[in-house]
Design a protein around this motif. Structure first.
Motif, PDB file in Angstrom:
ATOM      1  N   LEU A  23      38.880  66.688 -23.885  1.00 12.20           N
ATOM      2  CA  LEU A  23      38.134  67.411 -24.892  1.00 12.20           C
ATOM      3  C   LEU A  23      38.494  68.833 -24.658  1.00 12.20           C
ATOM      4  O   LEU A  23      38.625  69.335 -23.272  1.00 12.20           O
ATOM      5  N   LEU A  47      38.030  81.428 -34.536  1.00 11.42           N
ATOM      6  CA  LEU A  47      37.773  79.657 -34.183  1.00 11.42           C
ATOM      7  C   LEU A  47      38.729  79.071 -34.374  1.00 11.42           C
ATOM      8  O   LEU A  47      39.683  79.375 -35.320  1.00 11.42           O
ATOM      9  N   PRO A  66      37.197  72.276 -25.117  1.00  9.00           N
ATOM     10  CA  PRO A  66      36.181  72.694 -25.210  1.00  9.00           C
ATOM     11  C   PRO A  66      35.928  74.213 -25.920  1.00  9.00           C
ATOM     12  O   PRO A  66      35.106  74.750 -26.404  1.00  9.00           O
ATOM     13  N   GLN A  67      37.154  74.820 -25.529  1.00 10.34           N
ATOM     14  CA  GLN A  67      37.296  76.266 -26.153  1.00 10.34           C
ATOM     15  C   GLN A  67      37.515  76.331 -27.624  1.00 10.34           C
ATOM     16  O   GLN A  67      38.481  76.158 -27.801  1.00 10.34           O
ATOM     17  N   THR A  68      36.758  76.671 -28.282  1.00 12.65           N
ATOM     18  CA  THR A  68      36.753  76.664 -29.752  1.00 12.65           C
ATOM     19  C   THR A  68      37.359  78.143 -30.099  1.00 12.65           C
ATOM     20  O   THR A  68      37.688  78.298 -31.097  1.00 12.65           O
ATOM     21  N   LEU A  69      37.088  79.105 -28.947  1.00 15.86           N
ATOM     22  CA  LEU A  69      37.679  80.424 -29.400  1.00 15.86           C
ATOM     23  C   LEU A  69      39.114  80.396 -28.962  1.00 15.86           C
ATOM     24  O   LEU A  69      39.560  80.168 -28.071  1.00 15.86           O
ATOM     25  N   GLN A  99      36.048  70.152 -33.172  1.00 11.80           N
ATOM     26  CA  GLN A  99      35.436  70.787 -34.371  1.00 11.80           C
ATOM     27  C   GLN A  99      36.483  71.960 -34.799  1.00 11.80           C
ATOM     28  O   GLN A  99      36.941  72.608 -33.931  1.00 11.80           O
ATOM     29  N   LEU A 142      31.214  66.331 -20.799  1.00 10.62           N
ATOM     30  CA  LEU A 142      31.834  66.607 -22.108  1.00 10.62           C
ATOM     31  C   LEU A 142      32.485  65.581 -22.862  1.00 10.62           C
ATOM     32  O   LEU A 142      32.873  65.665 -24.053  1.00 10.62           O
TER      33      LEU A 142
END
Lengths: 473, 473
Positions: free
Chosen positions: B28, B128, B30-33, B158, B12
């Motif tokens: 990183l 998000l 990773p959890q965009t939620l 993001q 990642l």
């Protein structure tokens, strides 16, 4: 040699170490929100049905005005008849579904159960992208003729699926995607598989750990055509067959029957799907079809590339994505413990479903979850320790600014520095230095600093000396 | 020196070139939620109000059991009284809102208008992520005591906001986030700003292009306390004041009045906010408060680091995020054409709002949109051309496999290769070679191949020769 910069790629580039030395440009596909073509969802079902079933009577158009290539792009997709489209518009706010749109709709509907989809504040139906290929297709259409073909692009992007979580399957993962746009020959598929093999070798995975099952959707297509099954059923049959290892064979048969296939076709299909060698396939299909020509060329190229021992023919591989049209392949672990590691194939007609001209294309997706499971399984996960060149520390609270100045000097010379930001005993500093694998410790003490010097300790050898700050390298 | 690998970081990792040489680990997220704490949203409003207003009578707890650090962490947050919490539970399915939860709820509600939020198939309210810091806070809490402090982590992730699109403001962007967790002193903020300055310098931005406005939320806090305004109003006042340049001053005053501030406090606040030098601030606040001590130390460190000309005190900077508690800063373009380039600050109490122990922390966010606008404005966008070492081409369709073999050999030696996958005239190959800046062309011709050789043309010099395939380097 400077060329025109592409600003949208500037900061967004993600360098993927293993991919660096290949001739693939990075294309980052930043839009994770996928438009769900809401108009098509609201269109009347009856119209859709009548249009898509009438499509089989339209002439096949294999000529491709844009690229001038025609021979090697085979059907099934039927090009919309432009003149007719202009004359006979569906009622305002509704849409027809020619086969290529219908395939996209099927693909969407099949994915609905797993999509993270929602309505945004502008009442658009959107979803988090489940994969990268549709975004790539849109980007290629948008760039239009300004990008000379072939394109060889890769991206590493985040994708989402709302599904039951199992080993190597999460709701959010990163996917390495690599595509070749504009090459009709299987040289492209051979090149893609070569990239994956190179990647496997670099991370320590061998041909005895994993393999690729390879087939072509044209195998099924030729069988279906042999029985005069209409082309528009092709994508649907592929999606049903992809479930073969997941649901009982009787359910597969039931679904095939409901797709209007006769018992005879179903039996023939299932027989063909069990074929595991090109020789047997040749017995079944004869020597003339494109399926066999493509597959033979691919296996021949694999030998030249040097990865023949990684790949095997297996007619049961069709992949679950509706838009594939030719060669399909998937990477699998030979112990059979894990899900597919990666998968890809040719999708020569995807671009027209997005409203562009068709361009021959193929690509693959490679998620980060299953491969990590495999590496764990094989004991191949690397031990990646932090590394830093310098740890800089003041011996006195008043000298913190001096330590910051030393850190600044070193960083300007391109050195990495962990600057100790608190008052800590030397014992703590040594412990931290060991944990971050610092190569040397720079100590800023009052007596040395007054002479414009600092103390240096090489942590691997224990060597210690004083040096002028300007002479620190 | 191998240490324990952290598998979750393996694939990642996103390497960000400009950040490589700093002593910051990549985290990183990773959890965009982002979970929207759905239970808190459904809780009865009355209970929430009574609890949060009674909170002002609770004693301030400045001791921090985990880190043993106490002195330098100032309020405002009120630690929940554990014993009381266990005895008096709210009715099942509802929740109390002590001030720290209320602040989070305010922050959430303030963001609702801009969040991409939706309900997933498990009926969870998710969104998000609009920024990375809350995800980082959750990760730090989850890692708990297994990670030795201080942490110096960065991530490029993001983020999404549903809002009106303006120059340098899109609904989706990448954000570079850098945080120092576990350092209570402003040495940490000084180090963060130093990182940004280093980045600016590397991409060609100077102190005459951009600057940093710096202040401390403690300035406002000291003014409010001077007038006995309750601490729980602090976050709300900051969020109102952050709108100063966006909405008319009369509306600001109206909002401050509705936050129960008297005219006298409002006038004093507005006066303090107009202060642009530390000398004037000292006249206003006196010399004893933490605000001034922190700010003076920061400016003194900036001189040592060598970036004093980049920063200036400006009391009007408070930043729009509710959780900041101390130093706040934002990067701005000196021509005043663009939105803030980046922003950050200290958030010593964020972790407790997520249910963890408080750890002193600070960090910044740096989006990719505004900086690209600035680089364009200044003509500083670099021209980044593709580069590849070899273009390999067969002169004959039958030799495509041979060309693939040559490509394989070169790639195994670490060379980058663009393999021509189609039959193309040499003119086309040269054109492509020029476009991708290939250094040399390897031609696989029949006569040479039979001798185990290939033709090589160095494209920069025009030099041409034959070489044995094994001897290609």
């Amino acid at each position: 040699m400077p060329a025109i910069a592409n600003p949208s790629l500037l900061i967004l580039l993600h360098h993927h170490h293993h991919l660096r030395s290949r001739r693939f440009a990075t294309a980052l596909l930043p839009q994770t929100l996928l438009s769900l073509l809401s108009s098509s969802i609201r269109a009347p079902a009856l119209r859709a049905h009548s249009t898509s079933s009438s499509a089989q009577t339209q002439p096949l158009s294999t000529d491709n005005a844009r690229t001038g290539r025609s021979g090697s792009i085979s059907s099934p997709p039927v090009q919309p008849d432009i003149a007719q489209k202009i004359d006979i518009n569906p009622p305002k706010g509704t849409r027809d579904f020619p086969p290529e749109d219908m395939r996209l709709r099927n693909w969407l509907f099949n994915n609905f159960k797993e999509l993270y989809c929602f309505e945004d504040r502008g009442n658009r139906r959107v979803a988090l992208r489940p994969e990268l290929t549709p975004s790539l297709a849109r980007l290629v259409i948008q760039k239009g003729k300004s990008v000379p073909l072939p394109l060889k692009w890769f991206a590493v992007g985040q994708c989402w699926r709302y599904e039951r979580m199992t080993r190597g399957r999460r709701r959010e993962h990163y996917q390495w995607n690599m595509d070749i746009i504009g090459v009709p020959d299987v040289t492209a598929e051979a090149e893609l598989i070569s990239s994956i093999v190179t990647f496997f070798k670099r991370i320590g995975i061998t041909a005895s750990d994993v393999g690729f099952k390879v087939s072509s959707r044209k195998v099924l297509q030729e069988v279906l055509r042999g029985y005069s099954v209409p082309d528009h059923l092709f994508g649907r049959v592929c999606v049903i067959i992809d479930k073969m290892e997941k649901i009982p064979i009787d359910d597969i048969k039931k679904e095939l029957r409901s797709a209007e296939l006769s018992e005879e076709v179903i039996e023939e299909l299932l027989q063909v799907l069990s074929v595991k060698s090109l020789e047997k396939l040749e017995e079944k299909l004869g020597t003339v079809g494109e399926a066999l020509v493509d597959l033979k060329q691919l296996f021949s190229l694999a030998e030249k590339y040097g990865y023949a021992d990684w790949i095997q023919f297996d007619a049961s591989v069709v992949r679950g994505i509706a838009y594939y049209t030719g060669i399909v392949f998937e990477g699998f672990d030979r112990e059979g413990k894990l899900r597919a590691i990666c998968g890809g194939g040719r999708y020569d007609h995807l671009l027209s479903t997005f409203g562009g001209d068709d361009i021959p294309a193929c690509g693959f997706g490679f998620g980060d979850a299953v491969i990590v499971e495999l590496l764990k399984e094989k004991g191949l996960l690397p031990e990646l320790s932090p590394q830093v060149e310098n740890i800089v520390c003041s011996l006195d609270q008043d000298l913190r600014g001096a330590a910051a100045a030393v850190a600044s000097i070193l960083r300007q010379k391109g050195q990495s520095v962990d600057l100790v930001l608190e008052n800590k005993p030397l014992k703590w500093v040594f412990k931290r230095a060991a944990r971050i694998n610092a190569q040397r410790l720079i100590l800023v003490g009052s007596a040395e600093w007054q002479k414009g010097m600092v103390g240096v300790k090489i942590l691997t050898s224990g060597e210690q000396y004083e040096v002028k700050v300007d002479e620190l390298e």
